[in-house]
Design a protein around this motif. Sequence first.
Motif, mmCIF file in Angstrom:
data_model
loop_
_atom_site.group_PDB
_atom_site.id
_atom_site.type_symbol
_atom_site.label_atom_id
_atom_site.label_comp_id
_atom_site.label_asym_id
_atom_site.label_seq_id
_atom_site.Cartn_x
_atom_site.Cartn_y
_atom_site.Cartn_z
ATOM 1 N N GLY A 59 0.731 -1.175 -0.121
ATOM 2 C CA GLY A 59 0.005 0.061 -0.073
ATOM 3 C C GLY A 59 0.728 1.260 -0.015
ATOM 4 N N ASP A 60 0.308 2.423 -0.597
ATOM 5 C CA ASP A 60 0.958 3.654 -0.772
ATOM 6 C C ASP A 60 2.473 3.292 -1.640
ATOM 7 O OD1 ASP A 60 -0.813 4.759 0.893
ATOM 8 O OD2 ASP A 60 0.561 5.269 2.348
ATOM 9 N N ILE B 109 -3.033 14.712 -7.071
ATOM 10 C CA ILE B 109 -4.421 14.784 -6.915
ATOM 11 C C ILE B 109 -4.885 14.875 -5.506
ATOM 12 C CG2 ILE B 109 -5.133 13.452 -9.175
ATOM 13 C CD1 ILE B 109 -5.592 11.043 -7.359
ATOM 14 N N SER B 110 -4.020 15.019 -4.440
ATOM 15 C CA SER B 110 -4.547 15.187 -3.086
ATOM 16 C C SER B 110 -5.128 16.226 -2.891
ATOM 17 C CB SER B 110 -3.106 15.168 -2.177
ATOM 18 O OG SER B 110 -3.498 15.669 -1.004
ATOM 19 N N VAL B 111 -6.197 16.252 -1.871
ATOM 20 C CA VAL B 111 -6.844 17.534 -1.558
ATOM 21 C C VAL B 111 -6.123 18.524 -0.640
ATOM 22 C CG1 VAL B 111 -9.458 16.539 -1.299
ATOM 23 C CG2 VAL B 111 -7.637 16.097 0.476
ATOM 24 N N PHE B 112 -5.186 17.854 -0.049
ATOM 25 C CA PHE B 112 -4.446 18.678 0.644
ATOM 26 C C PHE B 112 -3.484 19.552 -0.090
ATOM 27 C CE2 PHE B 112 -4.360 14.530 3.131
ATOM 28 C CZ PHE B 112 -5.061 15.062 4.197
ATOM 29 N N HIS C 55 -2.892 6.378 0.245
ATOM 30 C CA HIS C 55 -2.957 7.066 -0.878
ATOM 31 C C HIS C 55 -3.383 6.953 -2.179
ATOM 32 C CE1 HIS C 55 0.361 10.086 0.552
ATOM 33 N NE2 HIS C 55 0.060 9.316 1.600
ATOM 34 N N GLU C 56 -3.642 5.606 -2.542
ATOM 35 C CA GLU C 56 -4.086 5.144 -3.702
ATOM 36 C C GLU C 56 -5.634 5.536 -3.762
ATOM 37 O OE1 GLU C 56 -2.084 2.990 -2.040
ATOM 38 O OE2 GLU C 56 -0.521 2.856 -3.621
ATOM 39 N N ASP C 57 -6.367 5.514 -2.204
ATOM 40 C CA ASP C 57 -7.601 5.751 -2.101
ATOM 41 C C ASP C 57 -7.712 7.415 -2.627
ATOM 42 O OD1 ASP C 57 -8.801 3.784 -1.280
ATOM 43 O OD2 ASP C 57 -9.103 4.627 0.972
ATOM 44 N N ARG C 58 -6.887 8.012 -3.009
ATOM 45 C CA ARG C 58 -7.034 9.663 -3.247
ATOM 46 C C ARG C 58 -7.667 9.614 -4.712
ATOM 47 N NH1 ARG C 58 -1.285 12.132 -1.657
ATOM 48 N NH2 ARG C 58 -1.759 12.666 0.770
ATOM 49 N N VAL C 59 -7.482 8.246 -5.314
ATOM 50 C CA VAL C 59 -8.142 8.311 -6.826
ATOM 51 C C VAL C 59 -9.708 8.288 -6.644
ATOM 52 C CG1 VAL C 59 -8.464 7.117 -8.770
ATOM 53 C CG2 VAL C 59 -6.302 7.242 -7.805
ATOM 54 N N GLU C 60 -10.154 7.523 -5.506
ATOM 55 C CA GLU C 60 -11.570 7.149 -5.127
ATOM 56 C C GLU C 60 -12.214 8.658 -4.659
ATOM 57 O OE1 GLU C 60 -13.358 4.811 -6.123
ATOM 58 O OE2 GLU C 60 -11.541 4.118 -7.111
ATOM 59 N N ARG C 61 -11.416 9.308 -3.624
ATOM 60 C CA ARG C 61 -11.795 10.241 -3.258
ATOM 61 C C ARG C 61 -12.064 11.604 -4.485
ATOM 62 N NH1 ARG C 61 -11.160 7.509 0.474
ATOM 63 N NH2 ARG C 61 -13.222 6.851 -0.565
ATOM 64 N N LEU C 62 -11.296 11.515 -5.430
ATOM 65 C CA LEU C 62 -11.306 12.414 -6.383
ATOM 66 C C LEU C 62 -12.691 12.148 -7.467
ATOM 67 C CD1 LEU C 62 -10.240 14.751 -8.121
ATOM 68 C CD2 LEU C 62 -8.817 13.282 -9.325
ATOM 69 N N LEU C 63 -12.933 10.776 -7.431
ATOM 70 C CA LEU C 63 -13.874 10.445 -8.265
ATOM 71 C C LEU C 63 -15.207 10.523 -7.475
ATOM 72 C CD1 LEU C 63 -12.615 7.242 -9.938
ATOM 73 C CD2 LEU C 63 -13.081 9.420 -10.954
ATOM 74 N N ILE D 44 -1.347 -15.297 4.749
ATOM 75 C CA ILE D 44 -0.595 -16.634 4.396
ATOM 76 C C ILE D 44 -0.203 -17.341 5.637
ATOM 77 C CG2 ILE D 44 1.402 -17.454 3.027
ATOM 78 C CD1 ILE D 44 1.835 -14.533 1.997
ATOM 79 N N GLY D 45 -0.871 -18.590 5.567
ATOM 80 C CA GLY D 45 -0.879 -19.287 6.962
ATOM 81 C C GLY D 45 -1.118 -18.450 8.098
ATOM 82 N N ASN D 46 -0.276 -18.454 9.098
ATOM 83 C CA ASN D 46 -0.847 -17.545 10.387
ATOM 84 C C ASN D 46 -0.219 -16.074 10.421
ATOM 85 O OD1 ASN D 46 -1.728 -19.972 11.256
ATOM 86 N ND2 ASN D 46 0.120 -20.535 12.649
ATOM 87 N N ILE D 47 0.347 -15.810 9.106
ATOM 88 C CA ILE D 47 0.757 -14.210 8.930
ATOM 89 C C ILE D 47 -0.248 -13.472 8.169
ATOM 90 C CG2 ILE D 47 2.245 -15.074 7.096
ATOM 91 C CD1 ILE D 47 4.183 -13.093 7.935
ATOM 92 N N ASN D 48 -0.726 -12.274 8.708
ATOM 93 C CA ASN D 48 -1.688 -11.644 7.814
ATOM 94 C C ASN D 48 -1.004 -10.088 7.642
ATOM 95 O OD1 ASN D 48 -3.960 -13.158 8.767
ATOM 96 N ND2 ASN D 48 -3.207 -12.805 10.726
ATOM 97 N N PHE D 49 -1.375 -9.552 6.688
ATOM 98 C CA PHE D 49 -0.854 -8.287 6.111
ATOM 99 C C PHE D 49 -2.052 -7.205 5.822
ATOM 100 C CE2 PHE D 49 1.900 -11.785 4.657
ATOM 101 C CZ PHE D 49 3.164 -11.425 4.968
ATOM 102 N N ILE D 50 -1.785 -6.123 6.355
ATOM 103 C CA ILE D 50 -2.704 -4.936 6.193
ATOM 104 C C ILE D 50 -1.715 -3.808 5.774
ATOM 105 C CG2 ILE D 50 -4.546 -5.701 7.403
ATOM 106 C CD1 ILE D 50 -3.355 -3.667 9.569
ATOM 107 N N HIS D 51 -2.519 -2.722 5.165
ATOM 108 C CA HIS D 51 -1.774 -1.625 5.018
ATOM 109 C C HIS D 51 -1.410 -0.691 6.147
ATOM 110 C CE1 HIS D 51 0.000 2.104 3.363
ATOM 111 N NE2 HIS D 51 -0.756 2.857 4.132
ATOM 112 N N GLY D 52 -2.279 -0.644 7.103
ATOM 113 C CA GLY D 52 -2.046 -0.233 8.405
ATOM 114 C C GLY D 52 -3.220 1.058 8.541
ATOM 115 N N CYS D 53 -3.644 1.327 9.617
ATOM 116 C CA CYS D 53 -4.675 2.570 9.801
ATOM 117 C C CYS D 53 -4.528 3.452 11.037
ATOM 118 C CB CYS D 53 -6.112 1.987 9.837
ATOM 119 S SG CYS D 53 -6.301 0.452 10.657
ATOM 120 N N TYR D 54 -3.636 2.908 12.100
ATOM 121 C CA TYR D 54 -3.583 3.502 13.187
ATOM 122 C C TYR D 54 -2.073 4.159 13.217
ATOM 123 C CZ TYR D 54 -7.239 0.901 14.577
ATOM 124 O OH TYR D 54 -8.547 0.088 14.581
ATOM 125 N N THR D 55 -2.133 5.472 13.734
ATOM 126 C CA THR D 55 -0.891 6.439 13.684
ATOM 127 C C THR D 55 -0.456 6.933 15.049
ATOM 128 O OG1 THR D 55 -2.374 8.520 13.206
ATOM 129 C CG2 THR D 55 -1.138 7.194 11.425
#
Length: 289
Positions: free
Chosen positions: A88-89, A96-99, A144-152, A184-195
């Motif tokens: 991700g990112d 295209i960022s609103v910022f 950051h990829e979500d910025r496309v959706e936000r623009l649309l 995959i097996g017992n390992i999980n992947f996410i982009h992450g959401c908490y800062t």
Amino acid sequence: MKISNSWRNLLENRNLSREKVAEQLGISTEDVRALRRIIKIEKKPLGNFRETGIAAWDIHYPEHNKECIEILLDFTKDLQPDYFILGGDQLDLGCISVFNQGKLKLLENKRLKEEYDGFQRDILDRFEKVLPRKCRKLFMMGNHEDRVERLLECEPQYIGLIEIEKNLNLKKWKIIPNNEVFSIGNINFIHGCYTCKYHANKTLSVYGDNVFYGHVHNNQSFTQTTKIENQPQRATAVGCLCNKNPEWMRGRPNSWTHEFLHFSVFGDGNFSPHIETIINGRCEINGKI
Ligand SMILES: [Fe+2]
């Protein structure tokens, strides 16, 4: 999952194409591939079966760190992994960022088309060239990829023109939407959401399982062992592969680190993770620099 004998007979018949089996079972060809893989794993002795993978987060093209990309490319060529995960990112999409709306200096020379073409040429094509043919390639969407959706959402007249899938060749990649989990097996992947300050603790408490993520661009890990499972679970943030001081940070100090993850997953689902840290464009892996 339990696969019935009649299904198993069809799935194990290598004289039947994936399409034929899918037709007979009334499922998709992707499902046939997944079920054939489960059967293959079941047949391997648990201790001997091992698959390897590489996961990298937050490349933020065109704000990527070129030295880090070269190191990752060399290592990928060397390892020939079974999985290659872009977490991700991958794209910055600052144009295209609103910022950045109305900030003409920040937007100078930034073009969406150039960002897509450059990412395809400098990242996707180069990695595809060195990855083994059978490697499963995952393209996880980040905020950051979500910025496309936000623009649309604001400019729906561009639907069908500017989406990531329309502009990158991702035919050989499995796309994982932002905030979804890939396992995959017992390992999980996410982009992450908490800062927050203790994001690893927060992530583990919410996801409740071993999870590796990016998003925060720094390294943090939190482990806990529950009385019932009696197995440690961990949430680990892996650093980024982008430049550590992009223009929008305006020189503010940060705790970003250059890192990527490689791992082995064994037949019983257990895994062995290795985080590699790159400092000033140098990294030692297995005694090799
Ligand atoms: Fe990021």
